[in-house]
Design a protein around this motif. Structure first.
Motif, PDB file in Angstrom:
ATOM      1  N   GLU A  65       8.299 -42.143 -31.138  1.00 48.11           N
ATOM      2  CA  GLU A  65       8.024 -43.217 -30.193  1.00 48.11           C
ATOM      3  C   GLU A  65       7.257 -44.360 -30.855  1.00 48.11           C
ATOM      4  O   GLU A  65       6.193 -44.155 -31.444  1.00 48.11           O
ATOM      5  CB  GLU A  65       7.203 -42.688 -29.009  1.00 48.11           C
ATOM      6  CG  GLU A  65       6.877 -43.750 -27.985  1.00 48.11           C
ATOM      7  CD  GLU A  65       5.918 -43.284 -26.908  1.00 48.11           C
ATOM      8  OE1 GLU A  65       5.685 -44.069 -25.970  1.00 48.11           O
ATOM      9  OE2 GLU A  65       5.399 -42.151 -26.982  1.00 48.11           O
ATOM     10  N   ALA A  66       7.800 -45.582 -30.764  1.00 43.70           N
ATOM     11  CA  ALA A  66       7.091 -46.765 -31.250  1.00 43.70           C
ATOM     12  C   ALA A  66       5.940 -47.058 -30.291  1.00 43.70           C
ATOM     13  O   ALA A  66       6.144 -47.205 -29.083  1.00 43.70           O
ATOM     14  CB  ALA A  66       8.028 -47.954 -31.331  1.00 43.70           C
ATOM     15  N   VAL A  67       4.711 -47.116 -30.824  1.00 42.10           N
ATOM     16  CA  VAL A  67       3.535 -47.308 -29.976  1.00 42.10           C
ATOM     17  C   VAL A  67       2.697 -48.521 -30.364  1.00 42.10           C
ATOM     18  O   VAL A  67       1.752 -48.861 -29.669  1.00 42.10           O
ATOM     19  CB  VAL A  67       2.648 -46.036 -29.960  1.00 42.10           C
ATOM     20  CG1 VAL A  67       3.401 -44.857 -29.358  1.00 42.10           C
ATOM     21  CG2 VAL A  67       2.116 -45.710 -31.339  1.00 42.10           C
ATOM     22  N   GLY A  68       3.028 -49.162 -31.488  1.00 44.08           N
ATOM     23  CA  GLY A  68       2.244 -50.318 -31.909  1.00 44.08           C
ATOM     24  C   GLY A  68       3.042 -51.235 -32.806  1.00 44.08           C
ATOM     25  O   GLY A  68       4.043 -50.832 -33.409  1.00 44.08           O
ATOM     26  N   TRP A  69       2.566 -52.452 -32.917  1.00 45.02           N
ATOM     27  CA  TRP A  69       3.253 -53.517 -33.649  1.00 45.02           C
ATOM     28  C   TRP A  69       2.240 -54.410 -34.343  1.00 45.02           C
ATOM     29  O   TRP A  69       1.186 -54.703 -33.778  1.00 45.02           O
ATOM     30  CB  TRP A  69       4.055 -54.361 -32.656  1.00 45.02           C
ATOM     31  CG  TRP A  69       4.382 -55.759 -33.093  1.00 45.02           C
ATOM     32  CD1 TRP A  69       3.710 -56.903 -32.764  1.00 45.02           C
ATOM     33  CD2 TRP A  69       5.456 -56.149 -33.941  1.00 45.02           C
ATOM     34  NE1 TRP A  69       4.321 -57.971 -33.347  1.00 45.02           N
ATOM     35  CE2 TRP A  69       5.390 -57.536 -34.077  1.00 45.02           C
ATOM     36  CE3 TRP A  69       6.472 -55.452 -34.601  1.00 45.02           C
ATOM     37  CZ2 TRP A  69       6.302 -58.255 -34.852  1.00 45.02           C
ATOM     38  CZ3 TRP A  69       7.377 -56.161 -35.367  1.00 45.02           C
ATOM     39  CH2 TRP A  69       7.289 -57.544 -35.485  1.00 45.02           C
ATOM     40  N   ALA A  70       2.551 -54.855 -35.536  1.00 42.45           N
ATOM     41  CA  ALA A  70       1.787 -55.906 -36.207  1.00 42.45           C
ATOM     42  C   ALA A  70       2.775 -56.869 -36.841  1.00 42.45           C
ATOM     43  O   ALA A  70       3.664 -56.454 -37.589  1.00 42.45           O
ATOM     44  CB  ALA A  70       0.844 -55.335 -37.248  1.00 42.45           C
ATOM     45  N   ALA A  71       2.642 -58.152 -36.522  1.00 38.78           N
ATOM     46  CA  ALA A  71       3.479 -59.192 -37.123  1.00 38.78           C
ATOM     47  C   ALA A  71       2.855 -59.593 -38.447  1.00 38.78           C
ATOM     48  O   ALA A  71       1.651 -59.872 -38.516  1.00 38.78           O
ATOM     49  CB  ALA A  71       3.572 -60.394 -36.200  1.00 38.78           C
ATOM     50  N   VAL A  72       3.662 -59.635 -39.489  1.00 36.65           N
ATOM     51  CA  VAL A  72       3.175 -60.041 -40.806  1.00 36.65           C
ATOM     52  C   VAL A  72       4.312 -60.727 -41.548  1.00 36.65           C
ATOM     53  O   VAL A  72       5.447 -60.253 -41.528  1.00 36.65           O
ATOM     54  CB  VAL A  72       2.602 -58.830 -41.598  1.00 36.65           C
ATOM     55  CG1 VAL A  72       3.622 -57.740 -41.792  1.00 36.65           C
ATOM     56  CG2 VAL A  72       2.002 -59.252 -42.925  1.00 36.65           C
ATOM     57  N   ALA A  73       3.993 -61.885 -42.147  1.00 36.05           N
ATOM     58  CA  ALA A  73       5.004 -62.680 -42.838  1.00 36.05           C
ATOM     59  C   ALA A  73       4.313 -63.704 -43.727  1.00 36.05           C
ATOM     60  O   ALA A  73       3.119 -63.976 -43.554  1.00 36.05           O
ATOM     61  CB  ALA A  73       5.896 -63.403 -41.824  1.00 36.05           C
ATOM     62  N   PRO A  74       5.066 -64.300 -44.643  1.00 34.61           N
ATOM     63  CA  PRO A  74       4.497 -65.412 -45.409  1.00 34.61           C
ATOM     64  C   PRO A  74       4.080 -66.538 -44.463  1.00 34.61           C
ATOM     65  O   PRO A  74       4.808 -66.870 -43.519  1.00 34.61           O
ATOM     66  CB  PRO A  74       5.658 -65.858 -46.310  1.00 34.61           C
ATOM     67  CG  PRO A  74       6.537 -64.652 -46.424  1.00 34.61           C
ATOM     68  CD  PRO A  74       6.433 -63.977 -45.077  1.00 34.61           C
ATOM     69  N   ARG A  75       2.907 -67.105 -44.702  1.00 32.89           N
ATOM     70  CA  ARG A  75       2.405 -68.179 -43.833  1.00 32.89           C
ATOM     71  C   ARG A  75       3.407 -69.336 -43.760  1.00 32.89           C
ATOM     72  O   ARG A  75       3.597 -69.931 -42.707  1.00 32.89           O
ATOM     73  CB  ARG A  75       1.051 -68.672 -44.347  1.00 32.89           C
ATOM     74  CG  ARG A  75       0.450 -69.774 -43.485  1.00 32.89           C
ATOM     75  CD  ARG A  75      -0.882 -70.257 -43.992  1.00 32.89           C
ATOM     76  NE  ARG A  75      -0.708 -70.844 -45.314  1.00 32.89           N
ATOM     77  CZ  ARG A  75      -1.699 -71.105 -46.151  1.00 32.89           C
ATOM     78  NH1 ARG A  75      -2.941 -70.815 -45.820  1.00 32.89           N
ATOM     79  NH2 ARG A  75      -1.457 -71.624 -47.336  1.00 32.89           N
ATOM     80  N   ARG A  76       4.100 -69.616 -44.870  1.00 29.29           N
ATOM     81  CA  ARG A  76       5.046 -70.737 -44.900  1.00 29.29           C
ATOM     82  C   ARG A  76       6.198 -70.539 -43.907  1.00 29.29           C
ATOM     83  O   ARG A  76       6.878 -71.487 -43.549  1.00 29.29           O
ATOM     84  CB  ARG A  76       5.586 -70.968 -46.311  1.00 29.29           C
ATOM     85  CG  ARG A  76       6.492 -69.879 -46.819  1.00 29.29           C
ATOM     86  CD  ARG A  76       6.953 -70.108 -48.265  1.00 29.29           C
ATOM     87  NE  ARG A  76       7.708 -68.985 -48.747  1.00 29.29           N
ATOM     88  CZ  ARG A  76       7.191 -67.848 -49.197  1.00 29.29           C
ATOM     89  NH1 ARG A  76       5.877 -67.703 -49.258  1.00 29.29           N
ATOM     90  NH2 ARG A  76       7.972 -66.866 -49.612  1.00 29.29           N
TER      91      ARG A  76
END
Length: 187
Positions: A69-80
């Motif tokens: 079960e997916a229970v959490g999320w964090a968005a992460v990417a190059p700032r650009r």
């Protein structure tokens, strides 16, 4: 046991950041990822379809799983690749090739179990694995005061400090009456 993995499966992303009702125009964590004009034009199911399209190019963050079960999320990417690169309220400190983590969400029923810490650790590991040298976050400096759950998605200064980030600048951004600070971690 909680595991954190790159977000490659649409169903997992939908489970954590998608709407309960398919026609709802919830964030889908697109607000800081897309230019305002495109973000505002996407409504209802088109928002999820845009996320599914983005996933075809690779992970767009990390997901925490409790078993299957997916229970959490964090968005992460190059700032650009985000609107933070052009923000009027969160300063761009330099021309370094910085990545950022801007959304940490844990599903109701799974909160207060340390999953935010695991998500942030997973975002750090993901960015490092993608070759990032610096990771930024823009959490609230709430000084230990209670934050409205809706606005807690940016994380707290204490959460980022516990992962080794240090505050490097103030910002002009305020959420729920709390200032956001710019924090960095050298990878």
């Amino acid at each position: 046991m909680i595991t954190v993995k790159p977000a490659t499966v649409f169903a997992g992303v939908k489970e954590v950041v998608g709407p309960k009702h398919p026609d709802a125009s919830v964030c889908w964590c697109l607000t800081y990822r897309l230019p305002a004009k495109e973000n505002n034009a996407l409504t209802g199911p088109a928002r999820g379809e845009r996320v599914a399209e983005m996933l075809k190019a690779g992970p767009i963050g990390v997901l925490a799983y409790d078993g299957d079960e997916a229970v959490g999320w964090a968005a992460v990417a190059p700032r650009r690749e985000t609107t933070f690169d052009r923000s009027r309220t969160i300063p761009r400190l330099d021309d370094a090739d910085v990545w950022c983590v801007w959304c940490i969400r844990v599903k109701p029923g799974h909160r207060r179990k340390g999953i935010s810490h695991q998500l942030l650790a997973g975002a750090i590991a993901f960015a490092r694995g993608e070759g990032a040298a610096i990771l930024e976050g823009y959490p609230l400096d709430n000084a230990g005061k209670v934050i409205n759950t809706t606005m807690a998605y940016v994380g707290t200064k204490a959460l980022f400090e516990s992962a080794g980030f240090r505050q490097v600048a103030d910002t002009k951004s305020v959420l729920d009456g709390f200032p956001r600070v710019l924090m960095r971690l050298n990878l």
